[in-house]
Each structure stands twice: as structure tokens, then as C-alpha cells.
Design an enzyme around this catalytic site. Sequence first.
Site, mmCIF file in Angstrom:
data_model
loop_
_atom_site.group_PDB
_atom_site.id
_atom_site.type_symbol
_atom_site.label_atom_id
_atom_site.label_comp_id
_atom_site.label_asym_id
_atom_site.label_seq_id
_atom_site.Cartn_x
_atom_site.Cartn_y
_atom_site.Cartn_z
ATOM 1 N N CYS A 139 -26.292 29.909 -28.418
ATOM 2 C CA CYS A 139 -26.506 28.695 -29.209
ATOM 3 C C CYS A 139 -26.478 28.965 -30.714
ATOM 4 O O CYS A 139 -26.123 28.090 -31.503
ATOM 5 C CB CYS A 139 -27.815 28.029 -28.805
ATOM 6 S SG CYS A 139 -27.831 27.464 -27.088
ATOM 7 N N CYS A 147 -23.125 28.222 -32.090
ATOM 8 C CA CYS A 147 -22.532 26.939 -31.700
ATOM 9 C C CYS A 147 -22.459 25.974 -32.889
ATOM 10 O O CYS A 147 -23.455 25.756 -33.584
ATOM 11 C CB CYS A 147 -23.348 26.308 -30.582
ATOM 12 S SG CYS A 147 -22.667 24.737 -30.020
ATOM 13 N N CYS A 200 -27.313 19.118 -30.466
ATOM 14 C CA CYS A 200 -27.216 19.280 -29.010
ATOM 15 C C CYS A 200 -28.460 18.693 -28.339
ATOM 16 O O CYS A 200 -29.589 19.077 -28.640
ATOM 17 C CB CYS A 200 -27.091 20.766 -28.661
ATOM 18 S SG CYS A 200 -27.107 21.098 -26.885
ATOM 19 N N GLU A 207 -1.824 27.409 -16.455
ATOM 20 C CA GLU A 207 -2.882 26.555 -15.895
ATOM 21 C C GLU A 207 -3.129 26.853 -14.421
ATOM 22 O O GLU A 207 -4.273 26.864 -13.963
ATOM 23 C CB GLU A 207 -2.542 25.079 -16.087
ATOM 24 C CG GLU A 207 -2.595 24.620 -17.544
ATOM 25 C CD GLU A 207 -3.966 24.799 -18.178
ATOM 26 O OE1 GLU A 207 -4.956 24.912 -17.442
ATOM 27 O OE2 GLU A 207 -4.039 24.841 -19.413
ATOM 28 N N TYR A 211 -7.214 17.922 -12.910
ATOM 29 C CA TYR A 211 -7.379 18.746 -14.120
ATOM 30 C C TYR A 211 -6.037 19.257 -14.641
ATOM 31 O O TYR A 211 -5.713 19.118 -15.822
ATOM 32 C CB TYR A 211 -8.313 19.943 -13.876
ATOM 33 C CG TYR A 211 -8.105 20.969 -14.960
ATOM 34 C CD1 TYR A 211 -8.627 20.766 -16.231
ATOM 35 C CD2 TYR A 211 -7.266 22.068 -14.754
ATOM 36 C CE1 TYR A 211 -8.356 21.648 -17.265
ATOM 37 C CE2 TYR A 211 -6.990 22.955 -15.778
ATOM 38 C CZ TYR A 211 -7.527 22.738 -17.029
ATOM 39 O OH TYR A 211 -7.236 23.601 -18.047
ATOM 40 N N ASP A 231 -12.593 20.072 -17.269
ATOM 41 C CA ASP A 231 -12.752 21.258 -16.442
ATOM 42 C C ASP A 231 -14.231 21.641 -16.429
ATOM 43 O O ASP A 231 -15.064 20.930 -16.977
ATOM 44 C CB ASP A 231 -11.885 22.413 -16.966
ATOM 45 C CG ASP A 231 -12.527 23.069 -18.175
ATOM 46 O OD1 ASP A 231 -13.179 22.341 -18.954
ATOM 47 O OD2 ASP A 231 -12.407 24.290 -18.343
ATOM 48 N N CYS A 284 -20.825 28.235 -25.248
ATOM 49 C CA CYS A 284 -21.699 27.442 -24.374
ATOM 50 C C CYS A 284 -21.472 27.863 -22.927
ATOM 51 O O CYS A 284 -21.082 27.083 -22.076
ATOM 52 C CB CYS A 284 -21.407 25.957 -24.571
ATOM 53 S SG CYS A 284 -22.646 24.853 -23.857
#
Length: 296
Positions: free
Chosen positions: A202, A205, A211, A39, A122, A140, A195
Site C-alpha cells: 500500500c 499505491c 482507498c 492473453e 475477459y 480480470d 495491490c
Amino acid sequence: MPADPEPLWVEVNAWYLRHGRDLPWRTPTASAWEVLVSEIMLQQTPVARVEPVWREWLERWPTPAHLAAVSPGDVVRAWGRLGYPRRALRLREAAVAITAEHGGEVPRTEAELLTLPGIGVYTAAAVVCFAHGERTVVIDTNVRRVLARAVGGVALPAPSLDRADRERATAQVPADRADAAVWNVAVMELGALVCTARAPRCGDCPIEHRCAWVAAGRPVYEGPAHRGQAWAGTDRQCRGTLLTVLRETPDPVSDADLRRAWTRDEQQRLRCLDSLVADGLVEPLADGRFALPSGS
DNA sequence: CACTCGTGGGA
DNA sequence: TTCCCAAGAGT
């Protein structure tokens, strides 16, 4: 009366199970320390550049105690070219605190994690969720963008994290702990792979059909401008150039060597060298040369 | 809240 | 080539 729509997480989690990447810090056996290291490295740095360095680090320093025992200079050199090298110093400092104050175990609560250097909102949430499996809200840049589009109906979120981001993200987290853990990584992965900021795919997706941004005809971003990052001639470039010289040799470096590395502005060079010393990234030696920091 | 702090790859 | 920006944190 229409039934409540299926929550977003059902489709996004199913997509993730099929299309998510097999990254080493995502394996079920990954330790909390391995997750924490990933991270920190992933803060503002792409996965492809992190992965080889992450492997090296965990081989050399498999626990916080191992990292806590080495010098800052070793850590900065091993950080290589991941960028933002202060992250390396802070990760080492976090390892020192974990070793001294938490029995060598990565804390399990966000409040404790937030007290550690280099860990913000985060990263604390990410560690609690991805390493310990707790239900929490992880936000995030990917999460903000996916939800700004899918729920908010706009092309991009505001320049900085705001209340709308938090409310949208909080509302989507499934109630079940295990579902929530998958959702948090799944929605991030959707943002990273499909995305995306510039050219969203798209057609790939799993939630295109619902959406809000697509439904609105994919309107262009209207909000306040996102600041670009200047680079040429900035202090960041100067600091990076100076630190590269020090990183690429095991020996101390003379001031003349550093001057040759940055000739465009001597005042700037001196200012940046001072700031590197102040940050603990560079150590001035008694003989006038400079080195990566050896002390603790 | 606005700004700084590295680096390199893709569009 | 130039520009954008990538799992943020600290001040």
C-alpha cells in the site's frame, strides 16, 4: 459545494506510465495476433513464465495462418510447461477459424471473438481494448481485487465474478477511448505489482489516500471461502505427469512407460489417459503406443 | 453456480 | 515445508 472527486483513472494511469512494465505484447507495434497469443498464455499463468514461450511462438508462427497449418502435437509440445495445455489446442483451433472465416485477421469485435475457442469474456474484451484500442470494460482477477479494495472497502472480491465487480468496473472506465485503453491495462498492472492478493504494498499505491479498504483499517476478508486447489493425487496431477512423458520425447510412448510414470493408482491412470485422448491431447496409435496428436 | 483443468515460484 | 495462487474458459 465540493467538486466531484478526481476519477481513479487519472492517478492510476499516471502511475502506470511511470511504473508499468515494458512487456513485448504491450509495444505500440504489437499485432492483434501477438496480443491474442499473450492473453491466452496469460490465463492463469504468470508473466515471467509466459514471456520466453510467447517469443518462441511468435517467431515460429507470426500469423494465425502459420499456427493453423501445424499439427496439434507441435502446438502442445511448444506449449511446454505453461500449464492447462488445452489452451494450446484451443488457440490453434482459434487460428484455424480466424484463417478460414476471418480472412486471417483477428476479429475486431467482442461478439466475433467470443465465438472462437478459448476466448471468453475477459479475453475478448482484452483483445478489443489492447490490440484494437477500443473502449470497453476489461475485468480480470486484478481488476476485481483492486476495485473491491479501493471502491468496495473489502480485502478481496467474492470467489467468482459477480454483479458488484461488473458495476464497479464499468463505473471506472474513462469516457475517452485512449484513456480507457490505458486504464484497463493500468488497473490490471496495479493489481499485479502493488495491490497484490497476499501482501499488498500500500505504501507504493497511487490511490492509497483514497482507498476504501485502507480507510476502513484494512479489515480481513469476511466473505465465503475461496476454494483452494487440491493437487496431490488429483486427476490434474496425473494428466500432467502423463503428458510430460509424451512431451519430452519426439517418439511414441508405450503403455508400460506411462504406467511407470504413474504407479499410485492404475484405475486413475487409465481414466486420465482416456480423458487426455478425449480432449485431443493424446493420440492412441494402432500398435498400442501413445503420441501427441498428429492429425488436424 | 460449482467444479475441473497444470505448473512452479514466492511467502 | 506447506500453502497460496497467477491477465480464465468450458461444462
